[in-house]
Scaffold this motif. Structure first.
Motif, mmCIF file in Angstrom:
data_model
loop_
_atom_site.group_PDB
_atom_site.id
_atom_site.type_symbol
_atom_site.label_atom_id
_atom_site.label_comp_id
_atom_site.label_asym_id
_atom_site.label_seq_id
_atom_site.Cartn_x
_atom_site.Cartn_y
_atom_site.Cartn_z
ATOM 1 N N GLU A 75 29.265 30.863 40.312
ATOM 2 C CA GLU A 75 29.291 29.642 41.091
ATOM 3 C C GLU A 75 30.763 29.367 42.006
ATOM 4 N N ARG A 76 31.554 29.828 41.314
ATOM 5 C CA ARG A 76 32.973 29.924 42.375
ATOM 6 C C ARG A 76 34.013 31.049 41.865
ATOM 7 N N ALA A 77 34.993 31.053 42.749
ATOM 8 C CA ALA A 77 36.203 32.107 42.487
ATOM 9 C C ALA A 77 37.182 32.100 43.467
ATOM 10 N N ILE A 78 38.969 31.859 42.707
ATOM 11 C CA ILE A 78 39.530 31.165 43.162
ATOM 12 C C ILE A 78 40.554 32.223 42.911
ATOM 13 N N ARG A 79 41.406 32.363 44.159
ATOM 14 C CA ARG A 79 42.863 32.917 44.525
ATOM 15 C C ARG A 79 43.448 32.327 44.093
ATOM 16 N N LEU A 80 44.918 32.724 42.513
ATOM 17 C CA LEU A 80 45.795 31.725 42.600
ATOM 18 C C LEU A 80 46.886 32.777 42.524
ATOM 19 N N GLY A 81 47.691 32.784 43.375
ATOM 20 C CA GLY A 81 49.017 33.820 43.213
ATOM 21 C C GLY A 81 49.054 35.122 43.103
ATOM 22 N N ASP A 82 48.752 35.997 41.873
ATOM 23 C CA ASP A 82 48.530 37.455 41.692
ATOM 24 C C ASP A 82 47.027 37.344 40.885
ATOM 25 N N ARG A 83 46.291 36.548 40.728
ATOM 26 C CA ARG A 83 45.295 36.869 39.361
ATOM 27 C C ARG A 83 43.770 35.359 40.041
ATOM 28 N N LEU A 84 43.280 36.079 39.826
ATOM 29 C CA LEU A 84 41.588 35.358 40.833
ATOM 30 C C LEU A 84 41.035 34.934 39.567
ATOM 31 N N GLU A 85 40.797 33.782 39.627
ATOM 32 C CA GLU A 85 39.600 33.507 38.485
ATOM 33 C C GLU A 85 38.531 32.939 39.201
ATOM 34 N N TYR A 106 32.514 41.462 31.551
ATOM 35 C CA TYR A 106 32.436 41.189 32.401
ATOM 36 C C TYR A 106 33.241 41.960 33.445
ATOM 37 N N ARG A 107 32.570 42.505 34.327
ATOM 38 C CA ARG A 107 33.255 42.984 35.677
ATOM 39 C C ARG A 107 33.221 43.083 36.640
ATOM 40 N N LEU A 108 34.201 42.509 37.503
ATOM 41 C CA LEU A 108 33.833 42.084 38.641
ATOM 42 C C LEU A 108 33.896 43.125 40.182
ATOM 43 N N PHE A 109 33.418 41.928 41.175
ATOM 44 C CA PHE A 109 32.867 43.231 42.420
ATOM 45 C C PHE A 109 33.384 43.332 43.206
ATOM 46 N N VAL A 110 34.176 43.506 44.020
ATOM 47 C CA VAL A 110 34.340 43.025 45.166
ATOM 48 C C VAL A 110 33.545 44.174 46.766
ATOM 49 N N ASP A 111 33.036 43.536 47.572
ATOM 50 C CA ASP A 111 32.527 44.572 48.281
ATOM 51 C C ASP A 111 31.932 45.627 47.715
ATOM 52 N N GLU A 138 45.070 43.159 43.283
ATOM 53 C CA GLU A 138 46.026 43.210 44.349
ATOM 54 C C GLU A 138 45.734 43.710 45.791
ATOM 55 N N ARG A 139 45.039 44.933 45.047
ATOM 56 C CA ARG A 139 45.106 45.726 46.210
ATOM 57 C C ARG A 139 43.512 45.194 47.360
ATOM 58 N N ARG A 140 42.564 44.604 46.480
ATOM 59 C CA ARG A 140 41.488 44.661 47.109
ATOM 60 C C ARG A 140 40.756 42.960 47.190
ATOM 61 N N VAL A 141 41.719 42.243 46.598
ATOM 62 C CA VAL A 141 40.558 40.750 46.844
ATOM 63 C C VAL A 141 41.702 40.188 48.204
ATOM 64 N N PRO A 142 41.810 39.700 49.306
ATOM 65 C CA PRO A 142 42.436 39.408 49.899
ATOM 66 C C PRO A 142 42.385 37.819 49.220
ATOM 67 N N GLU A 143 43.897 36.938 50.385
ATOM 68 C CA GLU A 143 43.670 36.044 49.519
ATOM 69 C C GLU A 143 43.534 34.748 50.283
ATOM 70 N N ASP A 144 42.259 35.129 51.392
ATOM 71 C CA ASP A 144 40.799 34.033 51.654
ATOM 72 C C ASP A 144 39.762 35.552 51.544
ATOM 73 N N LEU A 145 39.061 34.567 50.236
ATOM 74 C CA LEU A 145 37.896 34.839 49.448
ATOM 75 C C LEU A 145 36.665 34.935 50.879
ATOM 76 N N SER A 146 36.732 34.288 51.709
ATOM 77 C CA SER A 146 35.726 34.379 53.161
ATOM 78 C C SER A 146 35.419 35.854 53.721
ATOM 79 N N GLN A 147 36.258 36.164 53.441
ATOM 80 C CA GLN A 147 36.408 37.670 53.742
ATOM 81 C C GLN A 147 35.503 38.825 53.050
#
Length: 492
Positions: free
Chosen positions: A29-39, A59-64, A288-297
């Motif tokens: 449904e949604r993703a939120i970057r809070l400091g050094d973690r992702l919820e 649960y395993r998360l994939f970014v691009d 920290e390496r793969r998830v940018p601050e702006d998740l729309s990217q």
């Protein structure tokens, strides 16, 4: 046989081939970057609407398409105490008259079962749209539910009611962004969850699938999933496909109540999904390496055991301090504009001075005989009363609100505006429920235009003055139709 095939197609559209193979659906449904973690907020739902519990390690998360690891924590949404803003849109058309009591019972059960911290805005719709004030605790809506009565027969305002709910939720998001800009503590907590629930038979005043697709895409871009409870008293299953389209495109889930007695069970199943959806925490070097601050990217996907979620490209943009560079830019542009205006004024005065010094003295002139054609100096236009005819001005509407905002609409020789107009010389305004079918008309009058109200319900206003008679409209006038559609009139 035909009904069974229709239901099969409906389930295929709403839940996909995996659902028909008795597999649950994994919904991100949604993703939120809070400091050094992702919820991330996700849920695994069976075809019948039941929530499937899974451990964090599943649960395993994939970014691009690249893995950032497994979740280190999973907890039900209701334990996070995150605020939820919910629009509850309920159809009250005349078709629902025989089922109004089971509907009230089901709505009461839903309000009692929503996650803690929920605030609800009630929208009733049939031939008209009735918005019940602001967002409030579920218990405060109990009396409003008891007073629900079926509407008269007529066109059902489903799409317009959902757009009204979307506008209300967008205002909630905007207030939250403003507060987070001012308050550092507010930046440390997740933004509120926003969603819509609708009870409907899928009928709308204009049965255009493109309108439903556009609405579903608008909901998804706004981060507002829609959860339809589909119920047709006449067992007309074709229009239910519209609700399935909305759920699919907005990343919601679809539930079908075949009979009035199934309504309460479906609403309780939805409330359980909203409460038990998993808030998953991901952390570590890969995040920290793969998830940018702006998740729309980036595009996010979640692997839920042997299931894969929908792709998600969204998220709240990180809070940034307001910049002032644009103020310096505007100041520089303003100074350049002033200098340009002064230079133009000086050049004009100089040309006038030169013409006055070099032109011969004015004296009596003999009239020239007319030898056919148009008189010299008229630019090829006919003359009336010895003077060149006035060339009609071209009218233009610059739209300010709604789906047409920013567009420039030529008026031509006339233009009829409303939500039920079609053909040349008309402008259809479909996303504002306060606009009438044939609301107003711009008519050419001499070199300009007059604005005529065509008996609209909510009125036509020029510079905030309601029209009571045909009124000449001037260049730069601000026109408002009803309460939600404005445009500026320009004459070229």
């Amino acid at each position: 046989m035909l009904r069974g095939l229709g239901l099969l197609a409906l389930l295929w559209l709403c839940l996909g081939a995996e659902a028909l193979a008795s597999k649950p659906k994994c919904r991100l449904e949604r993703a939120i970057r809070l400091g050094d973690r992702l919820e991330v907020l996700a849920s695994v739902v069976e075809l019948e609407g039941d929530v499937v519990d899974k451990s964090a390690a599943e649960y395993r998360l994939f970014v691009d398409r690249k893995s950032v690891g497994r979740a280190i924590k999973a907890e039900p949404f209701e334990r996070t105490r995150t605020e939820s803003y919910i629009v509850l849109a309920v159809e009250i058309s005349a078709l629902y008259a025989g089922a109004i009591e089971p509907i009230k019972e089901a709505l009461h059960a839903l309000l009692e079962s929503l996650p803690a911290g929920s605030k609800v805005k009630l929208i009733l719709f049939g031939t008209e749209i009735d918005e019940h004030g602001a967002f409030m605790p579920p218990a405060a809506l109990e009396s409003a539910i008891d007073e629900i009565n079926p509407d008269d027969e007529g066109d059902i305002q489903l799409v317009n009611a959902l757009y009204a709910g979307l506008r209300a939720l967008n205002k909630v998001k905007e207030r939250d962004r403003e507060q987070r800009l001012k308050d550092r503590e507010a930046q440390k907590r997740p933004p509120p969850r926003t969603l819509m629930i609708v009870l409907s038979d899928g009928l709308n005043q204009i049965m255009d699938r493109r309108r439903f697709r556009q609405l579903g895409d608008d909901l998804r871009r706004a981060g507002v999933p829609l959860f339809p409870i589909a119920f047709s008293p006449r067992d007309d299953r074709g229009p239910l496909l519209n609700l399935g389209e909305l759920a699919k495109r907005s990343i919601g889930t679809f539930r079908w109540a075949e009979k009035p007695e199934n309504l309460k069970e479906r609403f309780l199943s939805l409330a359980e999904e909203l409460r038990q959806g998993q808030v998953l925490t991901f952390s570590g070097r890969e995040v920290e390496r793969r998830v940018p601050e702006d998740l729309s990217q980036v595009v996010l996907r979640l692997q839920c055991g042997d299931l894969v979620s929908n792709p998600l490209r969204s998220g709240d943009v990180p809070i940034e301090r307001p910049s002032v560079w644009w103020k310096y830019l505007l100041g520089g542009l303003g100074a350049l504009t002033v200098l340009w205006a002064l230079a133009q004024g000086a050049a004009f005065l100089l040309r006038r001075r030169v013409q006055r010094l070099t032109s011969p003295s004015a004296g009596p002139q003999l009239a020239q005989p007319y030898s056919g054609g148009y008189p010299a100096g008229t630019g090829g236009h006919p003359v009336l009363g010895g003077q060149p005819a006035v060339r009609p001005a071209a009218g233009m509407l610059i739209m300010i609100d709604g789906q047409l905002a920013g567009q420039r609409i030529p008026v031509g020789d006339g233009l009829v505006l409303g939500k039920a107009v079609t053909g040349p010389g008309t402008l259809a305004i479909l996303d504002d429920p306060t606009v009438s079918g044939r609301h107003c008309e711009l008519r050419r009058h001499g070199p300009g235009f007059v604005l005529v109200d065509l008996g609209s319900t909510n009125g036509t206003f020029v510079n905030e003055q309601r029209l009571t008679a045909p009124t000449a409209i001037q260049d730069g006038d601000l026109v408002r139709l009803g309460t939600g559609t404005r445009f500026k009139f320009r004459l070229d």
